[in-house]
Design an enzyme around this catalytic site. Structure first.
Site, PDB file in Angstrom:
ATOM      1  N   HIS A 127      -0.389   4.389   7.562  1.00 39.41           N
ATOM      2  CA  HIS A 127       0.151   5.281   6.381  1.00 39.41           C
ATOM      3  C   HIS A 127       0.373   6.464   6.718  1.00 39.41           C
ATOM      4  O   HIS A 127      -0.053   7.237   7.327  1.00 39.41           O
ATOM      5  CB  HIS A 127      -0.601   5.170   4.921  1.00 39.41           C
TER       6      HIS A 127
ATOM      7  N   ASP B 143      -3.470   7.749   8.084  1.00 37.78           N
ATOM      8  CA  ASP B 143      -4.440   6.891   9.021  1.00 37.78           C
ATOM      9  C   ASP B 143      -3.693   5.995   9.719  1.00 37.78           C
ATOM     10  O   ASP B 143      -2.491   6.333   9.944  1.00 37.78           O
ATOM     11  CB  ASP B 143      -5.253   6.141   7.711  1.00 37.78           C
TER      12      ASP B 143
ATOM     13  N   SER C 175       0.635  -1.138   0.031  1.00 37.06           N
ATOM     14  CA  SER C 175      -0.073  -0.013  -0.101  1.00 37.06           C
ATOM     15  C   SER C 175       0.890   1.446   0.118  1.00 37.06           C
ATOM     16  O   SER C 175       0.459   2.552  -0.259  1.00 37.06           O
ATOM     17  CB  SER C 175      -0.873  -0.001   1.066  1.00 37.06           C
TER      18      SER C 175
END
Ligand SMILES: *[C@@H]1O[C@H](CO)[C@@H](O)[C@H](O)[C@H]1NC(C)=O
Ligand SMILES: *[C@@H]1O[C@H](CO)[C@@H](O)[C@H](O)[C@H]1NC(C)=O
Ligand SMILES: *[C@@H]1O[C@H](CO)[C@@H](O)[C@H](O)[C@H]1NC(C)=O
Ligand SMILES: *[C@@H]1O[C@H](CO)[C@@H](O)[C@H](O)[C@H]1NC(C)=O
Ligand SMILES: *[C@@H]1O[C@H](CO)[C@@H](O)[C@H](O)[C@H]1NC(C)=O
Length: 375
Positions: free
Chosen positions: A343, A340, A34
């Site tokens: 991340h 978040d 990600s």
């Protein structure tokens, strides 16, 4: 100033401008999780696929568009590509798969294979189901195509290779690939998987098999023609807001961080070994751990105010709930290291990319990505 000198100065400026507008490598191929996904997972339909294609993700992207990036704006892969002189990130592989004409264009500049939730190990994307806060669905029997594993990413790259070879011819395709940059940003999810599975495997055994698997992936990509490899190591994942959330005293989870530090050593040793075997291999290893812990300990030195809590989320450190339209959202996103619970923000990603690109040997070794591009 004499006319001639003035002219010379202008000429030099013009050359500098033209040079910096040109990319330093013919293409960039991005693999990983990600931290580098620019929309891969948007193409996956499984209910358990980690996604970020809804607000407030992308709130600082042009037109506040959620793109699937796990960020409020661009991510490190985007910023790194910009520093290499490209106007924009290479498109996700799935875009190319749907329209292979992409590869035929003279403007073909690479592809992004990175898929949120994936790891070095094939089981990592599947194993995370049921672990705290990982499954966006918790039904292990759904675990079909929830992520594109690193093995699959390399298989996809091999399709790009064979298309390139069919278009350019073997010799030109080989040259093109040998000058291109291959960037890997992966490994955090494997550490989470190991830590939370509480398996009987010793940490030494686990790290060694993780290293062995990484090495096999790299050998495969080298066999396909890669000669310039950038590797982003594993950051102090124990300091993610999602992990502080589990520490009563609010500190980082030490064992996760220590796994990340030890794996950096494994990566260094692995790349050293590979480069003595492949004499024309050039590489740069980013020490994501050193970069990030530095910011966590001295946020103000880097223009941040908050390096523990996430900007978007819920619960302690905003680390106890996912970021979506009903989550708490901080007012000044540029002040936060974490966007978040897992991340980095756009601001932190930009800093990471430029440290990888320009950094000294504490942060990027044996050379930085700028030197790798020029090598
Ligand atoms: C996801 O669904 C779309 C539309 O139904 C389909 O075209 C696509 O092939 C599916 N992707 C995967 C990976 O199954
Ligand atoms: C999990 O998914 C399967 C197949 O989609 C379904 O039959 C089952 O009821 C689901 N279980 C739960 C607990 O949601
Ligand atoms: C090009 O790649 C596609 C998949 O993306 C594959 O189906 C096709 O066979 C490839 N073409 C060649 C010439 O390798
Ligand atoms: C929790 O944080 C404290 C520091 O505040 C640290 O000493 C401790 O080891 C951490 N606990 C775990 C399980 O890592
Ligand atoms: C690199 O090679 C040395 C010497 O053969 C070996 O001891 C070490 O385990 C290798 N490193 C990795 C990560 O495989």
């Amino acid at each position: 100033m004499e006319k001639q000198h003035f002219f010379l100065l202008l000429l030099c400026l013009a050359i500098v401008v033209i040079h910096s507008a040109n990319a330093q490598v013919p293409a960039v191929f991005i693999l990983g999780d990600s931290t580098a996904d620019t929309g891969t997972n948007n193409f996956l339909n499984d209910s358990s696929t980690p996604k970020a294609n809804f607000p407030p993700y992308g709130i600082d992207f042009p037109h506040s568009r959620p793109t699937g990036r796990f960020s409020n704006g661009l991510n490190s892969a985007d910023f790194l590509t910009k520093l290499l002189g490209f106007k924009r990130s290479p498109v996700p592989y799935f875009v190319i798969e749907k329209n292979t004409k992409f590869i035929k264009r003279p403007s073909f500049r690479g592809a992004n294979f990175a898929s949120g939730g994936s790891g070095i190990l094939d089981i990592t994307g599947q194993q995370m189901l049921g672990l705290p806060f990982f499954g966006y669905g918790n039904n292990a029997s759904d675990a079909g195509k929830n992520v594109v594993t690193l093995s699959e990413q390399i298989e996809q790259f091999s399709w790009v290779c064979s298309n390139l070879t069919a278009i350019k011819g073997a010799a030109d395709a080989e040259t093109f690939l040998s000058k291109s940059l291959f960037f890997f940003s992966v490994g955090s999810n494997d550490l989470f998987g190991y830590y939370y599975s509480k398996s009987g495997v010793s940490r030494e055994q686990f790290l060694s098999s993780l290293g062995q698997t990484y090495e096999n992936h790299l050998r495969n990509i080298i066999k396909l023609g890669a000669r310039k490899i950038g590797i982003f190591g594993i950051p102090p994942v124990g300091c993610c807001p999602s992990q502080r959330f589990f520490n009563q005293s609010g500190g980082c989870l030490e064992e996760l961080n220590s796994l990340a530090v030890d794996f950096q050593g494994t990566i260094n040793s692995m790349m050293g070994n590979l480069s003595s075997e492949y004499k024309d291999l050039k590489y740069s290893i980013g020490n994501a751990y050193a970069m990030t812990i530095n910011v966590i300990n001295n946020p103000r030195l880097f223009g941040f105010r908050e390096s523990k809590s996430a900007c978007c989320g819920n619960g302690a450190f905003n680390g106890g709930g996912i970021c979506d339209s009903s989550a708490k959202l901080c007012p000044k996103r540029q002040h936060y290291l974490f966007w978040d619970m897992f991340h980095p923000t756009k601001a932190a990603s930009k800093l990471a990319a430029s440290t990888l690109f320009y950094g000294d040997s504490r942060f990027a070794a044996p050379i930085n990505v700028k030197q790798l591009a020029e090598a």
